[in-house]
Motif scaffolding. Structure first.
Motif, mmCIF file in Angstrom:
data_model
loop_
_atom_site.group_PDB
_atom_site.id
_atom_site.type_symbol
_atom_site.label_atom_id
_atom_site.label_comp_id
_atom_site.label_asym_id
_atom_site.label_seq_id
_atom_site.Cartn_x
_atom_site.Cartn_y
_atom_site.Cartn_z
ATOM 1 N N ASP A 87 2.165 -3.277 9.106
ATOM 2 C CA ASP A 87 2.154 -2.659 7.771
ATOM 3 C C ASP A 87 1.516 -1.265 7.826
ATOM 4 O OD1 ASP A 87 3.405 -4.776 6.542
ATOM 5 O OD2 ASP A 87 1.530 -5.800 6.001
ATOM 6 N N GLU A 88 0.415 -1.172 8.576
ATOM 7 C CA GLU A 88 -0.277 0.121 8.667
ATOM 8 C C GLU A 88 0.623 1.176 9.312
ATOM 9 O OE1 GLU A 88 -3.413 0.466 11.585
ATOM 10 O OE2 GLU A 88 -4.604 1.659 10.200
ATOM 11 N N ARG A 126 3.283 2.262 7.019
ATOM 12 C CA ARG A 126 2.809 3.246 6.018
ATOM 13 C C ARG A 126 2.732 4.645 6.632
ATOM 14 N NH1 ARG A 126 -0.428 -1.236 4.340
ATOM 15 N NH2 ARG A 126 -2.188 -0.602 5.648
ATOM 16 N N TRP A 127 2.318 4.693 7.902
ATOM 17 C CA TRP A 127 2.259 5.997 8.584
ATOM 18 C C TRP A 127 3.657 6.609 8.683
ATOM 19 C CZ3 TRP A 127 -0.999 4.522 13.527
ATOM 20 C CH2 TRP A 127 -2.319 4.203 13.132
ATOM 21 N N ALA A 129 -0.822 -6.944 9.882
ATOM 22 C CA ALA A 129 -1.570 -5.815 9.279
ATOM 23 C C ALA A 129 -1.293 -4.524 10.023
ATOM 24 C CB ALA A 129 -3.064 -6.124 9.306
ATOM 25 N N ARG A 130 -1.194 -4.630 11.351
ATOM 26 C CA ARG A 130 -0.917 -3.439 12.172
ATOM 27 C C ARG A 130 0.491 -2.913 11.860
ATOM 28 N NH1 ARG A 130 -1.872 0.941 15.447
ATOM 29 N NH2 ARG A 130 -0.598 0.945 17.335
ATOM 30 N N GLY A 181 -1.054 9.059 9.297
ATOM 31 C CA GLY A 181 -1.845 8.429 10.342
ATOM 32 C C GLY A 181 -1.595 9.008 11.718
ATOM 33 N N GLY A 218 0.824 -1.228 0.000
ATOM 34 C CA GLY A 218 0.000 0.000 0.000
ATOM 35 C C GLY A 218 0.846 1.261 0.000
#
Lengths: 348, 648
Positions: free
Chosen positions: A307-308, A311-312, A304-305, A88, A83
């Motif tokens: 990766d998120e 991204r932030w 997933a956390r 964030g 992504g």
């Protein structure tokens, strides 16, 4: 203009933080030392321009080291962050410290003046403003109480100057090398800074306003290390949590890639989940160029956390924090915190 | 009131008693020309100091050290900027020039404090208007509206410093075609007429229309006033109406049939009057038309002799064939002709110490004037002039010289201003203050070039006019090209949009680069104002004039065609007597030649008699009607003689 509550108030500017009123300044201490001149056992004042801050002196004897970590996301490996980067973080937390030798007693005992400050800069519509309207600030004289003696301490207390025990209540046995005492003082100053940062982080988490970008690790904070609202980003790598083949994985991470997660445990710190993340391409550069280590609460970790959050963190590469030398790993929001704190604490 | 900014002073950029610096939020309404109030943080002599300033310079910068850092930060692609979740720290830093310190003493550098947008009251104090806007004693003349953020404050000039006696005169600079000079003067005259205190006396204006139809429709209402303009008029207490009493004066065209003005439409002819002078009026200002080569000492002596001994009195001399009474250029020419003929007959080279060559030269120059200024100067001595002695309070007298040669323009200007001056000195003009508006001042009072009579006269007005009530409102495109003493004596200066080249001249060096930039980009209706009470220039906005613009005027009231002799006389006389018809005029002047008919018209217009028709008719030569005599009987071409021997 954004006020302390994050509200936009046109034409309203909150009063600037008056750094001079936040405890005893270096000038206050110098004035006291000059007033003591001529007395028996009078300390010798040192000009601020003659002494470099302890933070830039070569006092740290701890060598860089590798440390093992426990993988929590399968075998240690590199993986691309899926992504596009996305903003964030709601706010940024950082602190600064400056300590200098203000004088010395005849027996070589250094009198260290220290300033520590921490701030959360909250982001609203791209603008950063000080959360709660003001930073946390502490200024005082750092002394090893048990080596200093009551009479010497009394002179400072009488002048209303805050004293901090560099030995943290321990009783020293016998004289110490003055340089060792300086290193101890610097560590004490650092502890004070961490305490301010910790308090701010916990206050932010209690407020629950959104993810907080913390400069450095979060493991030392009991609350922050267990909450999903604080994400630590470590820029320095004197301790590398990699060994064997995993070291190569870390050092050859591509831009936008991260390592799999691992757990960091320490006897005096809360266990946290962590991973390395390459913010900028490092071909032809130092292997640590653009490399950060992200820390989140152990319990919140999931692929997933990770990766998120990655991204932030990647989204914070712009705007670039040049001209700071650490620009490859420093988020602009953290640079903004430092600039703000330098502005409000003044030149010490 | 909320805080707008905070004072900052650094070693590199310290504050001084005349300049200070402050920063504001990014979205603050501060701009170049904004008036601010500084609330001092430290008491001086027990009083908290207040400082008022006007923003003269602005700076904006970020925490970037070099532009390259931003390029690197966005990988060389400007479009990457949108991805940045945080906006870079940006500073708005302003420099302001001090307008006023309160208290005034001790004069100290501006100290730390908070900066606030000036309120109405602050603007009054900052510009020292509080000294002349006292209730019942106000001498304020609104010049425009100062605007910043939510503040809109009228800015007043002090009448004592605009129309005298303390200071006087106004100079306006600005590029052409952007509603600066003429519009500003029209607005300001309306403002003066509305606000000039009655206790200060009566005031009128004489405007020289030097180009196009600019000032030709001052008595006609504007068609383009919008609500914003009307609001400005209302806020400043000036009626949004055309001037109530306007009279126009223009010389005739060279043919003498019609007046030489763009205001020739018959619908507007009721207040248009001819401007024509005879020999006596022109001789007083002969030096305006004669250059230094013409007037040497000898010629000057002869001209003086003619003025004192010949004109308007019976004159006889042994050389002359008879008595002369010279009252017109035609009669002067006859006098010269007789004199020279007499001298030739006696083979004399001198006449009363004047050499024949000097006499010929003066004859040539003087009689040539009526040719050079044809239409203005009459051969027959008839005079039609401004109503010196009967000027009306709040009256505007427009002299249209737009289509005249330079000589005629100079003559008109010199004579009218001299007449105004003389009447003001004697207090016989009818008003105590006269505003004289002259456009294209760089033409009449240039900074270089020969020293002309007109320039000397303008200098005299600028330097001494305020004591008499003679006030010069002058406009030009390039202030730097106007004589320094003329602009230097103007107490008030207005600047509209300026040409950047003009702003680069030394006269504007005292303005900050940003102020100069603002001047070169001013919108229509904006002015920068300098006034003796204002420590720094301020920017204001004024409404469109409430009069019809020249461009619209000529479309709405097209110029009349050059009329026939009969139609021209009809139109002129009809302004005095509505029953005059074209047929009546045709019948009346049927036997008169053109010069005679025009002379009769001019005399009638000058006299403005009760019975126009009779008076006009009386000016024509009396002609006796012819008596029809029966023809004698014609002899037959062929007649048979009584003694015809052939016996036909």
């Amino acid at each position: 203009m954004i006020d302390a509550n994050g509200e936009r108030r046109d034409g309203f500017i909150p009063a600037s933080y008056d750094g001079a009123s936040g405890g005893a300044s270096a000038r206050d201490v110098a004035r006291l030392l000059r007033s003591l001149a001529g007395h028996a056992d009078a300390p010798q004042a040192v000009s601020a321009s003659d002494e470099r801050p302890l933070e830039v002196a070569a006092l740290d004897a701890n060598p860089p080291r590798l440390e093992a970590a426990t993988p929590i996301e399968g075998a240690f490996a590199a993986r691309a962050v899926p992504g596009a980067p996305i903003a964030g973080f709601r706010a940024f937390l950082d602190g600064i410290q400056v300590s200098r030798v203000a004088g010395r007693w005849p027996d070589g005992l250094p009198i260290v003046h220290g300033t520590v400050a921490a701030v959360v800069r909250r982001r609203n519509d791209g603008e950063l403003a000080t959360w709660q309207g003001a930073p946390r600030l502490l200024r005082g004289v750092f002394l090893p109480f048990s080596l200093t003696g009551a009479a010497r301490l009394a002179a400072f207390e009488h002048a209303g100057i805050r004293l901090i025990d560099t030995l943290d209540g321990d009783v020293a046995t016998g004289p110490r090398h003055p340089s060792e005492l300086l290193a101890v003082a610097r560590t004490a100053v650092q502890r004070q800074r961490e305490a301010l940062e910790l308090a701010l982080a916990e206050a932010w988490i209690a407020d629950g306003d959104g993810p907080l970008y913390v400069d450095g690790g979060i493991a030392s904070s009991g609350t922050a290390s267990r909450a999903d609202g604080a994400i630590g980003v470590v820029k320095s790598h004197r301790t590398l949590y990699a060994g064997g083949d995993s070291l190569g994985v870390v050092l050859t991470l591509a831009e936008g890639a991260r390592t799999t997660g691992f757990e960091i445990r320490s006897p005096r710190r809360t266990g946290v989940a962590s991973w390395y993340l390459r913010l900028r391409a490092a071909e032809g550069m130092d292997p640590f160029f653009g490399l950060v280590r992200v820390e989140v609460a152990r319990d919140t970790f999931a692929t997933a956390r990770a990766d998120e959050v990655s991204r932030w963190v990647l989204a914070e590469r712009a705007p670039v924090s040049l001209p700071d030398k650490r620009w490859s790993t420093m988020a602009y929001g953290i640079r903004n915190c430092e600039e703000y704190l330098r502005a409000v604490t003044g030149r010490e | 009131m909320s805080v707008l900014g905070r004072i900052v002073a650094t070693e590199r950029r310290p504050n001084t008693p005349h300049e200070f610096h402050f920063w504001t939020a990014i979205d603050s309404p501060v701009g170049i020309g904004t008036i601010v109030r500084v609330e001092g943080a430290n008491a001086v002599n027990g009083a908290m100091p207040r400082t008022y300033g006007v923003v003269t310079e602005g700076f904006s910068y970020t925490d970037l050290e070099t532009p390259l850092h931003d390029v690197l930060g966005h990988d060389g692609s400007p479009s990457n900027a949108v991805a940045a979740p945080t906006r870079r720290t940006e500073v708005r830093l302003y420099s302001a020039a001090v307008l006023r310190h309160v208290p005034e003493e001790p004069l100290q550098p501006v100290g730390s404090g908070t900066v606030h947008l000036a309120s109405d009251e602050d603007v009054n104090i900052a510009l020292r208007m509080d000294g002349y806007l006292k209730a019942g004693e106000s001498t304020g003349i609104p010049v425009g509206m100062y605007r910043a953020g939510a503040t809109a404050s009228p800015v007043f000039l002090d009448a004592d410093f605009l129309l005298g006696p303390e200071a006087a005169h106004l100079n306006i600079s600005g590029v052409s075609g952007l509603a600066t000079k003429t519009s500003a003067v029209e607005w300001l005259l309306a403002s003066i007429f509305a606000h000039f205190p009655e206790r200060k006396g009566k005031v009128a204006a004489v405007c020289f229309n030097v180009k196009g139809p600019d000032l030709c429709f001052l008595d006609q209402p504007a068609t383009k006033l919008d609500d914003a303009d009307r609001a400005l008029y209302a806020a400043m207490g000036v009626p949004a109406e055309p001037f109530q009493h306007v009279e126009y004066f223009a010389p005739y065209t060279a043919r003498g049939y019609a007046l030489n003005t763009l205001r020739s439409n018959e619908a507007l002819s009721h207040n248009v009057r001819p401007l024509s002078w005879g020999l006596r009026e022109v001789l007083q200002y002969a030096e305006v038309l004669l250059n230094k080569d013409d007037i040497d000492a000898k010629a000057d002596a002869l001209i003086d002799f003619i003025k004192e001994r010949v004109v308007d009195q019976p004159f006889t001399d042994a050389v002359l064939s008879g008595e002369h009474r010279v009252a017109s250029f035609g009669e002067l020419e006859a006098w010269f002709r007789d004199l020279l003929r007499g001298m030739e007959a006696k083979n004399a080279e001198q006449w009363r110490t004047h050499h024949v060559a000097t006499i010929r030269k003066v004859r040539n120059r003087l009689t040539n004037i009526s040719t050079r200024c044809r239409g203005l100067v009459t051969d027959d001595g008839s005079v039609s002039d401004l109503p010196f002695g009967a000027f009306r309070d709040r009256g505007v007298y427009v002299v249209d010289v737009a289509n005249l040669e330079d000589d005629a323009q100079d003559l008109i200007f010199a004579r009218i201003v001299s007449q105004l001056r003389e009447h003001l000195e004697k207090r016989t003009l009818g008003v105590e203050h006269v505003v004289v508006f002259v456009d294209e001042l760089n033409k009449y009072a240039p900074s270089d070039g020969p020293d002309t009579y007109v320039r000397a006269m303008l200098l005299d007005i600028a330097e001494r006019g305020r004591y008499l009530g003679l006030v010069l409102f002058a406009a030009q495109q390039f202030r730097s090209q106007v004589h320094r003493r003329v602009v230097g004596n103007c107490g008030t200066a207005l600047f509209g949009r300026m040409d950047p080249d003009e702003l680069a001249t030394p006269g504007y060096a005292t303005l900050s680069p940003s102020t100069r930039t603002k001047l070169s980009t001013l919108e229509k209706g904006q002015l920068m104002v300098r006034h003796p009470h204002f420590a720094q220039p301020v920017f204001v906005r004024f409404p469109r004039p409430a009069v019809l613009s020249g461009r619209e005027g000529v479309e709405r009231f097209p110029q009349a065609e050059e009329p026939t002799l009969e139609a021209a006389i009809t139109r002129s006389l009809r302004a005095l007597e509505p029953t005059v018809t074209l047929d009546w005029v045709k019948e009346t002047i049927a036997l008169a030649d053109e010069d005679e008919a025009l002379r009769a018209r001019n005399r009638t217009l000058q006299a403005r008699p009760e019975d126009v028709k009779s008076y006009f008719r009386a000016q024509l030569k009396r002609r006796v009607g012819g008596e029809r005599v029966p023809l004698p009987p014609r002899p037959a071409l062929k007649a048979t003689p009584a003694d015809d021997p052939y016996g036909f």
